[in-house]
Write a protein that holds these residues in place. Sequence first.
Motif, PDB file in Angstrom:
ATOM      1  N   LEU A   1     -78.829 -33.717  24.515  1.00 40.26           N
ATOM      2  CA  LEU A   1     -79.385 -32.540  23.847  1.00 40.26           C
ATOM      3  C   LEU A   1     -78.752 -31.254  24.373  1.00 40.26           C
ATOM      4  N   ILE A   2     -78.553 -31.203  25.687  1.00 41.02           N
ATOM      5  CA  ILE A   2     -77.922 -30.027  26.300  1.00 41.02           C
ATOM      6  C   ILE A   2     -76.448 -29.928  25.918  1.00 41.02           C
ATOM      7  N   GLU A   3     -75.734 -31.043  26.016  1.00 36.27           N
ATOM      8  CA  GLU A   3     -74.285 -31.014  25.783  1.00 36.27           C
ATOM      9  C   GLU A   3     -73.938 -30.749  24.322  1.00 36.27           C
ATOM     10  N   LYS A   4     -74.815 -31.165  23.408  1.00 31.29           N
ATOM     11  CA  LYS A   4     -74.535 -30.983  21.974  1.00 31.29           C
ATOM     12  C   LYS A   4     -75.245 -29.778  21.372  1.00 31.29           C
ATOM     13  N   ARG A   5     -75.787 -28.896  22.212  1.00 30.77           N
ATOM     14  CA  ARG A   5     -76.571 -27.778  21.685  1.00 30.77           C
ATOM     15  C   ARG A   5     -75.710 -26.832  20.843  1.00 30.77           C
ATOM     16  N   THR A   6     -76.333 -26.284  19.834  1.00 26.72           N
ATOM     17  CA  THR A   6     -75.716 -25.313  18.930  1.00 26.72           C
ATOM     18  C   THR A   6     -76.755 -24.227  18.650  1.00 26.72           C
ATOM     19  N   PRO A   7     -76.357 -23.114  18.076  1.00 28.09           N
ATOM     20  CA  PRO A   7     -77.349 -22.108  17.684  1.00 28.09           C
ATOM     21  C   PRO A   7     -78.418 -22.687  16.758  1.00 28.09           C
ATOM     22  N   GLU A   8     -78.021 -23.610  15.914  1.00 27.34           N
ATOM     23  CA  GLU A   8     -78.981 -24.219  14.981  1.00 27.34           C
ATOM     24  C   GLU A   8     -79.989 -25.104  15.710  1.00 27.34           C
TER      25      GLU A   8
ATOM     26  N   GLU B   1     -85.704 -25.791  42.856  1.00 24.49           N
ATOM     27  CA  GLU B   1     -84.302 -25.350  42.749  1.00 24.49           C
ATOM     28  C   GLU B   1     -83.407 -26.340  42.045  1.00 24.49           C
ATOM     29  N   THR B   2     -83.538 -27.613  42.311  1.00 25.52           N
ATOM     30  CA  THR B   2     -82.811 -28.656  41.604  1.00 25.52           C
ATOM     31  C   THR B   2     -83.468 -29.987  41.942  1.00 25.52           C
ATOM     32  N   ALA B   3     -83.532 -30.882  40.964  1.00 24.70           N
ATOM     33  CA  ALA B   3     -84.129 -32.205  41.192  1.00 24.70           C
ATOM     34  C   ALA B   3     -83.111 -33.222  41.675  1.00 24.70           C
ATOM     35  N   SER B   4     -81.895 -32.767  41.908  1.00 22.90           N
ATOM     36  CA  SER B   4     -80.832 -33.635  42.421  1.00 22.90           C
ATOM     37  C   SER B   4     -80.637 -33.367  43.905  1.00 22.90           C
ATOM     38  N   LYS B   5     -80.817 -34.393  44.730  1.00 25.65           N
ATOM     39  CA  LYS B   5     -80.636 -34.238  46.179  1.00 25.65           C
ATOM     40  C   LYS B   5     -79.219 -33.769  46.511  1.00 25.65           C
TER      41      LYS B   5
ATOM     42  N   VAL C   1     -99.975 -25.536  40.814  1.00 21.49           N
ATOM     43  CA  VAL C   1     -98.642 -25.561  41.432  1.00 21.49           C
ATOM     44  C   VAL C   1     -97.559 -25.193  40.427  1.00 21.49           C
ATOM     45  N   GLY C   2     -96.677 -24.300  40.850  1.00 22.88           N
ATOM     46  CA  GLY C   2     -95.516 -23.948  40.048  1.00 22.88           C
ATOM     47  C   GLY C   2     -94.240 -24.366  40.743  1.00 22.88           C
ATOM     48  N   CYS C   3     -93.285 -24.840  39.972  1.00 25.07           N
ATOM     49  CA  CYS C   3     -91.961 -25.142  40.509  1.00 25.07           C
ATOM     50  C   CYS C   3     -90.936 -24.411  39.635  1.00 25.07           C
ATOM     51  N   GLY C   4     -89.669 -24.769  39.732  1.00 29.10           N
ATOM     52  CA  GLY C   4     -88.678 -24.098  38.897  1.00 29.10           C
ATOM     53  C   GLY C   4     -87.273 -24.272  39.431  1.00 29.10           C
ATOM     54  N   PHE C   5     -86.305 -23.794  38.652  1.00 23.21           N
ATOM     55  CA  PHE C   5     -84.906 -23.956  39.033  1.00 23.21           C
ATOM     56  C   PHE C   5     -84.055 -22.870  38.406  1.00 23.21           C
ATOM     57  N   MET C   6     -82.862 -22.685  38.972  1.00 25.25           N
ATOM     58  CA  MET C   6     -81.895 -21.739  38.437  1.00 25.25           C
ATOM     59  C   MET C   6     -81.075 -22.421  37.351  1.00 25.25           C
ATOM     60  N   VAL C   7     -80.742 -21.668  36.323  1.00 20.91           N
ATOM     61  CA  VAL C   7     -79.920 -22.181  35.227  1.00 20.91           C
ATOM     62  C   VAL C   7     -78.496 -21.658  35.414  1.00 20.91           C
ATOM     63  N   GLY C   8     -77.564 -22.584  35.551  1.00 12.11           N
ATOM     64  CA  GLY C   8     -76.172 -22.179  35.744  1.00 12.11           C
ATOM     65  C   GLY C   8     -75.803 -21.950  37.193  1.00 12.11           C
ATOM     66  N   SER C   9     -76.570 -22.526  38.123  1.00  9.84           N
ATOM     67  CA  SER C   9     -76.230 -22.373  39.535  1.00  9.84           C
ATOM     68  C   SER C   9     -74.922 -23.109  39.832  1.00  9.84           C
ATOM     69  N   PRO C  10     -74.215 -22.732  40.899  1.00  7.25           N
ATOM     70  CA  PRO C  10     -72.944 -23.384  41.225  1.00  7.25           C
ATOM     71  C   PRO C  10     -73.091 -24.904  41.309  1.00  7.25           C
ATOM     72  N   PHE C  11     -72.100 -25.592  40.783  1.00  7.97           N
ATOM     73  CA  PHE C  11     -71.982 -27.058  40.781  1.00  7.97           C
ATOM     74  C   PHE C  11     -72.943 -27.753  39.804  1.00  7.97           C
ATOM     75  N   GLN C  12     -73.738 -26.990  39.059  1.00  7.91           N
ATOM     76  CA  GLN C  12     -74.710 -27.596  38.146  1.00  7.91           C
ATOM     77  C   GLN C  12     -74.020 -28.071  36.867  1.00  7.91           C
ATOM     78  N   THR C  13     -74.360 -29.271  36.438  1.00  4.99           N
ATOM     79  CA  THR C  13     -73.845 -29.822  35.191  1.00  4.99           C
ATOM     80  C   THR C  13     -75.030 -30.198  34.307  1.00  4.99           C
ATOM     81  N   ALA C  14     -74.734 -30.661  33.100  1.00  5.31           N
ATOM     82  CA  ALA C  14     -75.798 -31.128  32.201  1.00  5.31           C
ATOM     83  C   ALA C  14     -76.582 -32.267  32.840  1.00  5.31           C
TER      84      ALA C  14
ATOM     85  N   ASP D   1     -83.599 -32.174  36.189  1.00  6.51           N
ATOM     86  CA  ASP D   1     -84.664 -31.175  36.300  1.00  6.51           C
ATOM     87  C   ASP D   1     -85.711 -31.365  35.208  1.00  6.51           C
ATOM     88  N   LEU D   2     -85.257 -31.596  33.995  1.00  9.05           N
ATOM     89  CA  LEU D   2     -86.188 -31.776  32.880  1.00  9.05           C
ATOM     90  C   LEU D   2     -87.019 -33.044  33.055  1.00  9.05           C
ATOM     91  N   LYS D   3     -86.397 -34.095  33.551  1.00  9.28           N
ATOM     92  CA  LYS D   3     -87.140 -35.333  33.785  1.00  9.28           C
ATOM     93  C   LYS D   3     -88.160 -35.143  34.907  1.00  9.28           C
TER      94      LYS D   3
END
Length: 372
Positions: A26-33, A166-170, A200-213, A219-221
């Motif tokens: 879904l992220i990799e194929k995103r379009t304005p539509e 910050e990220t769900a990936s160790k 409880v609130g959590c969260g993450f940065m979008v576009g942080s260094p080394f982040q991929t889809a 993070d979404l999972k």
Amino acid sequence: MDNSVISLIEKLAKSHSLELFEYRELIEKRTPESAELLAEYAVKARREIYGNSVFTRGLIEIGNYCKNDCLYCGIRRSNAACERYRLSEEEILSCADEGYSLGFRTFVLQGGEDAFFSDEVMCGIIRKIKAAHPDCAVTLSLGERSFESYKALREAGADRYLLRHETASKAHYERLHPPEMSFENRMKCLEELRSLGYRVGCGFMVGSPFQTARELAEDLKFIERFKPDMCGIGPFIPHRDTPFRGEPPGTLELTCFLLSIIRLIYPPILLPATTALGTIADNGRELGILAGANVVMPNLSPVSVRKKYELYDNKVCTGEESAQCRGCLEARMKSIGYEIVTDIGDIRFPSPQAGKNRQEKQIGGTIKSRID
């Protein structure tokens, strides 16, 4: 628009869940539509629970000393150019009093990990805010602390705690933080906060260094499994005095896309249109609301210290008085058909049963259930 993407969006809107590879697709194929379709579903889901209400939290940045050395953060301990400050108890209480008069019913006390703000100090401040304003919620955002500390703060009257994962990936976490910081401990803290009855609130940065889809899909999972009461996401914005000073910032477009997805993953969630969104684009917070967010966080800190609490470059609203921040955001929300409400702004559930029987799945490998 790719039919497979339409199918994924419809599946998410109906089941509130996708497989890890489906989030990535879904992220990799995103379009304005596809972003527009996601936003339509997200706004519909939010309106069914919250209508056109936008909740406010009065942000009080209590100090910018921090023992940590996170590679992306402007108040990291290694930043010798950072002009440090701490608000006194009197200053913090004064900010809360002023905020209350302006209609705020939630106060967020945010700061670096600073031993000065011990349990004794913070418990005293929390009790005084609650005594003066018993109809208000106190939210803390003070980083990683011990279970005993979280317990003491909760017993003093703290209602909510914000701790970005910050990220769900160790592996990704370890590329953003110094070796002494632990992904496992961050997840453990979130688990402990929930066990103590905090919202409880959590969260993450979008576009942080080394982040991929792939990392974003993780993070979404994680959001899907953890079901936080609030999730704060915003674009990564580099700070001139950090190791990531030359990295490209995250984008408004991807942040709004992810806001829509998170709303569909967990429709009751409290989802801020963050200051970082307003920093990266003048109308960023409005676009965040139109993508599915429903919280804004005006700054109640004294104007004299706002520029000092600089996690990233060019932060907006550093020169405005509290009333100006509130009035500006109110006008901005009205311009897009939304209303800022004087309300404690707690999470709402579509039905009473949904709130009573929430089940917590995995947090760092453990399974717990929670009764609200």
